[in-house]
Enzyme design. Structure first.
Site, PDB file in Angstrom:
ATOM      1  N   VAL A  78      45.515  20.933  64.119  1.00 30.38           N
ATOM      2  CA  VAL A  78      46.720  20.822  63.288  1.00 30.38           C
ATOM      3  C   VAL A  78      46.427  21.221  61.841  1.00 30.38           C
ATOM      4  O   VAL A  78      47.145  22.020  61.246  1.00 30.38           O
ATOM      5  CB  VAL A  78      47.271  19.373  63.346  1.00 30.38           C
ATOM      6  CG1 VAL A  78      48.375  19.173  62.330  1.00 30.38           C
ATOM      7  CG2 VAL A  78      47.771  19.049  64.745  1.00 30.38           C
ATOM      8  N   PRO A 104      48.724  16.738  76.042  1.00 28.72           N
ATOM      9  CA  PRO A 104      47.429  16.711  75.349  1.00 28.72           C
ATOM     10  C   PRO A 104      47.424  15.801  74.122  1.00 28.72           C
ATOM     11  O   PRO A 104      48.461  15.551  73.524  1.00 28.72           O
ATOM     12  CB  PRO A 104      47.213  18.169  74.927  1.00 28.72           C
ATOM     13  CG  PRO A 104      48.520  18.851  75.077  1.00 28.72           C
ATOM     14  CD  PRO A 104      49.429  18.012  75.895  1.00 28.72           C
ATOM     15  N   ASP A 147      36.435  17.752  55.840  1.00 26.72           N
ATOM     16  CA  ASP A 147      36.182  17.605  57.277  1.00 26.72           C
ATOM     17  C   ASP A 147      34.763  17.067  57.434  1.00 26.72           C
ATOM     18  O   ASP A 147      33.982  17.057  56.477  1.00 26.72           O
ATOM     19  CB  ASP A 147      36.348  18.931  58.032  1.00 26.72           C
ATOM     20  CG  ASP A 147      36.691  18.706  59.502  1.00 26.72           C
ATOM     21  OD1 ASP A 147      37.855  18.903  59.887  1.00 26.72           O
ATOM     22  OD2 ASP A 147      35.794  18.293  60.273  1.00 26.72           O
ATOM     23  N   GLY A 202      40.914  16.870  57.372  1.00 28.66           N
ATOM     24  CA  GLY A 202      40.812  17.232  58.785  1.00 28.66           C
ATOM     25  C   GLY A 202      41.345  18.632  59.021  1.00 28.66           C
ATOM     26  O   GLY A 202      42.561  18.856  58.979  1.00 28.66           O
ATOM     27  N   LYS A 215      51.363   5.965  75.996  1.00 24.55           N
ATOM     28  CA  LYS A 215      50.167   6.725  75.627  1.00 24.55           C
ATOM     29  C   LYS A 215      49.050   6.322  76.571  1.00 24.55           C
ATOM     30  O   LYS A 215      48.949   5.157  76.981  1.00 24.55           O
ATOM     31  CB  LYS A 215      49.752   6.372  74.195  1.00 24.55           C
ATOM     32  CG  LYS A 215      48.904   7.417  73.535  1.00 24.55           C
ATOM     33  CD  LYS A 215      49.756   8.502  72.883  1.00 24.55           C
ATOM     34  CE  LYS A 215      48.932   9.482  72.122  1.00 24.55           C
ATOM     35  NZ  LYS A 215      49.736  10.429  71.362  1.00 24.55           N
TER      36      LYS A 215
HETATM   37  P1  NAD Z   1      41.387  17.792  66.128  1.00 22.89           P
HETATM   38  O1  NAD Z   1      40.386  16.955  66.822  1.00 22.89           O
HETATM   39  O2  NAD Z   1      41.581  19.205  66.540  1.00 22.89           O
HETATM   40  O3  NAD Z   1      41.071  17.810  64.547  1.00 22.89           O
HETATM   41  C1  NAD Z   1      40.691  16.685  63.827  1.00 22.89           C
HETATM   42  C2  NAD Z   1      39.765  17.165  62.714  1.00 22.89           C
HETATM   43  O4  NAD Z   1      39.513  16.076  61.838  1.00 22.89           O
HETATM   44  C3  NAD Z   1      38.408  17.661  63.215  1.00 22.89           C
HETATM   45  O5  NAD Z   1      38.102  18.901  62.608  1.00 22.89           O
HETATM   46  C4  NAD Z   1      37.447  16.554  62.752  1.00 22.89           C
HETATM   47  O6  NAD Z   1      36.153  17.042  62.465  1.00 22.89           O
HETATM   48  C5  NAD Z   1      38.132  16.056  61.507  1.00 22.89           C
HETATM   49  N1  NAD Z   1      37.770  14.715  61.094  1.00 22.89           N
HETATM   50  C6  NAD Z   1      37.525  13.627  61.856  1.00 22.89           C
HETATM   51  N2  NAD Z   1      37.252  12.566  61.071  1.00 22.89           N
HETATM   52  C7  NAD Z   1      37.357  12.987  59.794  1.00 22.89           C
HETATM   53  C8  NAD Z   1      37.194  12.356  58.533  1.00 22.89           C
HETATM   54  N3  NAD Z   1      36.874  11.073  58.428  1.00 22.89           N
HETATM   55  N4  NAD Z   1      37.364  13.110  57.417  1.00 22.89           N
HETATM   56  C9  NAD Z   1      37.672  14.418  57.495  1.00 22.89           C
HETATM   57  N5  NAD Z   1      37.843  15.064  58.672  1.00 22.89           N
HETATM   58  C10 NAD Z   1      37.672  14.362  59.797  1.00 22.89           C
HETATM   59  O7  NAD Z   1      42.778  16.976  66.215  1.00 22.89           O
HETATM   60  P2  NAD Z   1      44.242  17.518  65.944  1.00 22.89           P
HETATM   61  O8  NAD Z   1      44.870  17.907  67.224  1.00 22.89           O
HETATM   62  O9  NAD Z   1      44.224  18.482  64.804  1.00 22.89           O
HETATM   63  O10 NAD Z   1      44.983  16.177  65.494  1.00 22.89           O
HETATM   64  C11 NAD Z   1      44.755  15.615  64.213  1.00 22.89           C
HETATM   65  C12 NAD Z   1      45.575  14.347  64.058  1.00 22.89           C
HETATM   66  O11 NAD Z   1      46.956  14.653  64.245  1.00 22.89           O
HETATM   67  C13 NAD Z   1      45.259  13.251  65.081  1.00 22.89           C
HETATM   68  O12 NAD Z   1      45.429  11.993  64.460  1.00 22.89           O
HETATM   69  C14 NAD Z   1      46.308  13.447  66.147  1.00 22.89           C
HETATM   70  O13 NAD Z   1      46.568  12.254  66.869  1.00 22.89           O
HETATM   71  C15 NAD Z   1      47.494  13.842  65.289  1.00 22.89           C
HETATM   72  N6  NAD Z   1      48.507  14.604  66.011  1.00 22.89           N
HETATM   73  C16 NAD Z   1      48.176  15.792  66.587  1.00 22.89           C
HETATM   74  C17 NAD Z   1      49.168  16.521  67.246  1.00 22.89           C
HETATM   75  C18 NAD Z   1      48.862  17.865  67.865  1.00 22.89           C
HETATM   76  O14 NAD Z   1      49.812  18.615  68.149  1.00 22.89           O
HETATM   77  N7  NAD Z   1      47.598  18.231  68.054  1.00 22.89           N
HETATM   78  C19 NAD Z   1      50.473  16.014  67.331  1.00 22.89           C
HETATM   79  C20 NAD Z   1      50.779  14.800  66.711  1.00 22.89           C
HETATM   80  C21 NAD Z   1      49.789  14.106  66.051  1.00 22.89           C
END
Ligand code: NAD
Length: 373
Positions: free
Chosen positions: A202, A131, A221, A198, A95
């Protein structure tokens, strides 16, 4: 191994803390670089290359302390080792974290990404990226200009697999279905109350899938615009961030940040299961046992959120269509989770321990079992 480009400056205490983190780590190496023009630090953590070159996303954000950025890279890299092994794919765990010093304008950001691409290219064969939080498919297009064939998840226009979030969400949805069937029997998810923490890339996709199968969806959120959209336009019930853990629901789905399951939050949970997409949901390994003791079924994050990773590899290196990728994601997540729940039950161990054993067995065997399936 620590590599540091000239010009990088950290305080002695911070440097010492980072040295300690690297010495104590069970991974293979960490590439450390200071990007002088932007002031950003870059950490590429390579946890294991036993199953192949390390593959993992690039996270870009600001950290209040630099050592947190290094620690994030190390923990996320270890998670990737298990994610690839559990998914039965030939990838090692790695990573990258780009720890920003200050906000960058578009041009500065693009220049930083290009320099980062050069760094990835220099270590060709060791690390491939995609990403993650703070980076997009468009960013991958920029990095790929400097590091061709070492980048996953470029835009569809550039010939990549695009945004992995829909595949990740489909995998989490499958994990929710598998867990609901185990807990609630035939009715599965229908009519169940699911709290999604969140509603980003995702979470948004997951909410859409849950609404389509008759669930009652609550969400939380911290971004005003996201809250407004989901509450006012989509009519969903909003749970303020500080009330998430004690809100009663059937399944809690963390899809925001890591470390949300900890000594302090677990006793407050009022749900039967935790199934979400955030990486590193457990703050410490013993939190798996804490959940088990409270009778909360936990779907290990690196299994539940593996859909995006599986799909991008399949689409970009094996010629899978998007439909084929979706089918494989559903099968991999469901089969793995059912096996993990069975093992945890039979052996009286936590589901996290069962998942790690499954992944470790595949790493030790050296040839993931469903590589060619
Ligand atoms: P993102 O940044 O698009 O969305 C994260 C959301 O969480 C945002 O809307 C943010 O405002 C919100 N947030 C942050 N802190 C918060 C809190 N304390 N309480 C409530 N909401 C909060 O990110 P994403 O791509 O949707 O990824 C979300 C999680 O999933 C991350 O941990 C990421 O590592 C993991 N993940 C994502 C993917 C992917 O395909 N994008 C794959 C595997 C794992």
């Amino acid at each position: 191994m620590i590599q540091q480009s000239p010009g990088g400056g950290t305080g002695n205490t911070e440097r010492k803390l980072m040295d300690e983190l690297i010495k104590a780590w069970d991974g293979e190496c960490v590439i450390v670089s200071h990007d002088r023009p932007s002031g950003a630090w870059i950490f590429i953590a390579i946890h294991s290359t036993k199953l192949g070159p390390a593959i993992g996303g690039t996270r870009m954000k600001h950290y209040s302390e630099l050592k947190d950025a290094l620690e994030d890279a190390q923990r996320l890299a270890a998670g990737m080792t298990y994610k690839w092994a559990a998914a039965g794919l030939r990838g090692g765990g790695g990573k990258a974290v780009i720890a920003l010093d200050h906000p960058l304008d578009q041009q500065e950001r693009a220049s930083l990404l290009r320099r980062y691409g050069t760094l990835v290219r220099k270590h060709r064969g060791l690390f491939l990226t995609g990403p993650d939080l703070g980076t997009s498919s468009e960013d991958m297009d920029i990095i790929a200009q400097e590091a061709p064939s070492l980048v996953f998840g470029r835009t569809l226009e550039a010939g990549g697999g695009g945004n992995p979030a829909p595949f990740t969400a489909r995998g989490i949805f499958t994990a929710l279905e598998t867990t609901a069937q185990r807990l609630f029997g035939k009715g599965g998810l229908s009519g169940k109350k699911i709290l999604v923490q969140g509603a980003g890339s995702v979470g948004r996709e997951l909410i859409h899938l849950l609404q389509g199968c008759g669930c009652e969806v609550l969400f939380s959120d911290i971004e005003e615009e996201t809250v407004r959209l989901h509450r006012n336009e989509k009519g969903l019930s909003f749970v303020p961030p500080e009330a998430v853990y004690e809100t009663a629901c059937d399944i809690f789905a963390p899809c925001a940040v890591g470390g949300v399951l900890n000594e302090e939050s677990i006793p407050r949970l009022r749900c039967r299961a935790v199934v979400g997409g955030a990486n590193n949901q457990l703050a410490a390994p013993e939190d798996a046992r804490r959940l088990q003791d409270r009778g909360v079924l936990y779907a290990p994050d690196f299994v539940a959120n593996s859909g995006g990773a599986i799909a991008l590899i399949g689409i970009e290196t094996r010629g899978w269509s998007r439909e084929e990728a979706m089918r494989r994601v559903v099968k991999a997540v469901r089969d793995n989770l059912e096996a993990i729940y069975r093992t945890a039950d039979h052996e009286g161990i936590s589901t996290d321990e069962a998942a790690r054993r499954l992944a470790q067995r595949r790493i030790d065997e050296g040839a993931p079992e469903n590589e060619d399936s």
